[in-house]
Design an enzyme around this catalytic site. Structure first.
Site, PDB file in Angstrom:
ATOM      1  N   GLY A  27      83.272  52.195  37.241  1.00  0.00           N
ATOM      2  CA  GLY A  27      82.421  51.990  36.415  1.00  0.00           C
ATOM      3  C   GLY A  27      80.938  52.722  37.689  1.00  0.00           C
ATOM      4  CB  THR A  28      79.430  52.842  40.341  1.00  0.00           C
ATOM      5  OG1 THR A  28      80.022  51.458  41.398  1.00  0.00           O
ATOM      6  CG2 THR A  28      78.585  53.644  41.606  1.00  0.00           C
ATOM      7  CB  CYS A  66      79.100  45.690  46.339  1.00  0.00           C
ATOM      8  SG  CYS A  66      79.233  46.535  45.030  1.00  0.00           S
ATOM      9  CB  THR A  91      90.768  68.427  38.248  1.00  0.00           C
ATOM     10  OG1 THR A  91      90.808  69.855  38.735  1.00  0.00           O
ATOM     11  CG2 THR A  91      91.946  67.928  38.083  1.00  0.00           C
ATOM     12  CG  ASN A 140      78.737  41.653  38.655  1.00  0.00           C
ATOM     13  OD1 ASN A 140      77.710  41.810  37.643  1.00  0.00           O
ATOM     14  ND2 ASN A 140      78.661  41.627  40.208  1.00  0.00           N
ATOM     15  CB  SER A 159      85.383  49.854  35.960  1.00  0.00           C
ATOM     16  OG  SER A 159      86.204  50.294  37.093  1.00  0.00           O
ATOM     17  CG  HIS A 193      89.235  48.165  40.420  1.00  0.00           C
ATOM     18  ND1 HIS A 193      88.685  47.487  41.124  1.00  0.00           N
ATOM     19  CD2 HIS A 193      87.983  49.124  40.064  1.00  0.00           C
ATOM     20  CE1 HIS A 193      87.152  47.382  41.437  1.00  0.00           C
ATOM     21  NE2 HIS A 193      86.454  48.601  39.955  1.00  0.00           N
TER      22      HIS A 193
HETATM   23  N1  PLP Z   1      79.421  47.016  36.715  1.00  0.00           N
HETATM   24  C1  PLP Z   1      79.918  45.555  37.089  1.00  0.00           C
HETATM   25  C2  PLP Z   1      79.140  44.766  36.136  1.00  0.00           C
HETATM   26  C3  PLP Z   1      80.424  45.965  38.088  1.00  0.00           C
HETATM   27  O1  PLP Z   1      81.288  44.639  38.276  1.00  0.00           O
HETATM   28  C4  PLP Z   1      81.020  46.616  39.185  1.00  0.00           C
HETATM   29  C5  PLP Z   1      81.887  46.412  40.195  1.00  0.00           C
HETATM   30  O2  PLP Z   1      82.234  45.243  40.646  1.00  0.00           O
HETATM   31  C6  PLP Z   1      80.855  48.137  38.819  1.00  0.00           C
HETATM   32  C7  PLP Z   1      80.149  47.897  37.993  1.00  0.00           C
HETATM   33  C8  PLP Z   1      81.633  49.157  39.725  1.00  0.00           C
HETATM   34  O3  PLP Z   1      82.195  49.320  38.950  1.00  0.00           O
HETATM   35  P1  PLP Z   1      83.342  50.692  40.149  1.00  0.00           P
HETATM   36  O4  PLP Z   1      83.754  49.798  40.852  1.00  0.00           O
HETATM   37  O5  PLP Z   1      84.603  51.047  39.190  1.00  0.00           O
HETATM   38  O6  PLP Z   1      82.374  50.831  40.698  1.00  0.00           O
END
Ligand code: PLP
Length: 387
Positions: free
Chosen positions: A71-72, A322, A233, A147, A195, A197
């Site tokens: 996601g990041t 985080c 890759t 989140n 994402s 996971h």
């Molecule tokens: N965006 C949101 C709303 C999230 O909750 C998260 C992860 O907590 C992310 C982005 C980041 O995703 P990733 O952990 O796959 O980098």
């Protein structure tokens, strides 16, 4: 000791079907999807099939899916990929740091940034987005589900405003995918991040939906992978796992999974509220994803409560993963107008689709006693109780 995991918004475990789908791609089907030989073709076919599955999860065409490392990266690619110095970005004060910190970096590089606020329930209004529009607004980026609170935003309304002004619309759907049905056509977004996971797929894999005819500048330069939008890759087992997790998420939603999970979440929430005074729901009254509840326990330090619950076997979170370890109160809760003390007294419970009835019973058993114990030691609670 029994462990109960209620931190699904941080990450979720693989389900066995996902692990089994991935397993061959580490060993006997290890090919590079860019190679011409049979091993390469097998890998390419597996990536293509997974691309189709992820596309189906969000109502996209498979050619519109760009696989990333999560996601990041998807958020970074959406923002860096569509903005230049002199452009204007509208985003919100309650975004995940993957968007917020990217916006801050873009500001240092000459992009103008406006952060729209939210109401007490963390809802963002279309009027606020409309009021922030400027002639040079190039991108509006507002998350689909938060989140920390699970609150859903009316992103189709934001997309309409963005398009009326000739801007693109991105949404971070990392916490919404697999929890609510997503259709990129109905949302009318140009870019959308997901994402693996968070939906029982592997960590380190994600995707960015890039609408056909929308051009983005890549973050990485190298080979021509992902139609020149993301060199490197492909993470073959990870992508295969993401595809499988997407299929399972769709099946789970189609079979009424969210309603069952929401009932468990509601039972947890109302049970806690009934058992503990001076407690409430952050984001109450707003539409939320089924699995999340964010609660404040006044006169308690959430970090101490988190540790106490962990020692009893219950895993929850004090905000976004985080930020754990940081003592700053959550920027989301502050943006909602909570006092710093109440923000510091808040915990997030996020259930995965694997959550059992007995898990909620366990939480209902351990949370009230842990809160009572901490309040016994809390000078502010003693002062409150003496009133
Ligand atoms: N965006 C949101 C709303 C999230 O909750 C998260 C992860 O907590 C992310 C982005 C980041 O995703 P990733 O952990 O796959 O980098």
């Amino acid at each position: 000791m029994r462990r109960v995991y209620m931190d699904a918004n941080a990450t979720t475990p693989l389900v066995p079907e996902v692990f089994e789908a991935m397993r061959p791609y580490y060993m006997e089907r290890f090919g590079n999807a860019a190679s011409i030989h049979m091993e390469g073709q097998q890998a390419r076919a597996a990536v293509d099939q997974a691309r189709e599955s992820v596309a189906t999860l969000i109502g996209a065409r498979s050619s519109e899916i760009v696989f990333t490392s999560g996601g990041t990266e998807s958020d970074n690619l959406a923002l860096f990929g569509s903005l230049r110095a002199g452009d204007h970005l509208i985003t919100s004060a309650i975004e995940h740091s993957a968007v917020l910190h990217t916006a801050q970096e873009l500001a240092k590089r000459g992009v103008e940034v406006t952060y729209v606020g939210c109401d007490r329930a963390s809802r963002i209004s279309a009027d606020a987005v409309q009021a922030a529009m400027r002639p040079n607004t190039k991108l509006v980026s507002i998350m689909l589900a938060n989140n920390e609170t699970g609150v859903l935003q009316p992103v189709a309304e934001f997309a309409e405003i963005a398009h009326k002004h000739g801007a693109l619309f991105h949404t971070d759907a990392v916490q919404a995918a697999g929890k609510v049905p997503i259709n990129v056509a109905a949302l009318d977004c140009d870019l959308l991040s997901v994402s693996a996971h968070k939906i029982h797929g592997p960590q380190g894999v994600g995707a960015l939906f890039v609408r056909r005819n929308v051009r983005i500048t890549p973050l990485f330069y190298g080979g021509t992978h992902e139609r020149q939008r993301r060199a490197g890759t492909e993470n073959l087992p990870g992508i295969v796992g993401f595809g499988k997790a997407s299929e399972l998420a769709l099946q789970w939603m189609a079979s009424g999974g969210p309603a069952v999970l929401a009932a468990e979440r509601d039972r947890l929430e109302s049970g806690i509220l009934a058992a503990i005074n001076e407690t409430g729901v952050n984001g109450a009254g707003a539409q939320r994803v089924a699995n999340t509840t964010n609660l404040y326990f006044d006169h308690v330090e959430a970090e101490a409560l988190l540790i106490a619950l962990d020692l009893k076997g219950l895993a929850v979170s004090g905000g976004s993963a985080c930020q754990s370890g940081a003592t700053e109160p959550s920027h989301v809760l502050l943006a909602m107008g909570l006092s710093p003390a109440r923000a510091r007294a808040s915990l997030r419970f996020s259930l995965s689709k694997l959550a059992a009835n007995a898990d909620v019973d366990f939480a209902l058993d351990v949370v009230p006693s842990a809160v009572a114990r901490l309040r016994e030691l809390s000078p502010s609670y003693k002062a409150f109780a003496a009133k």
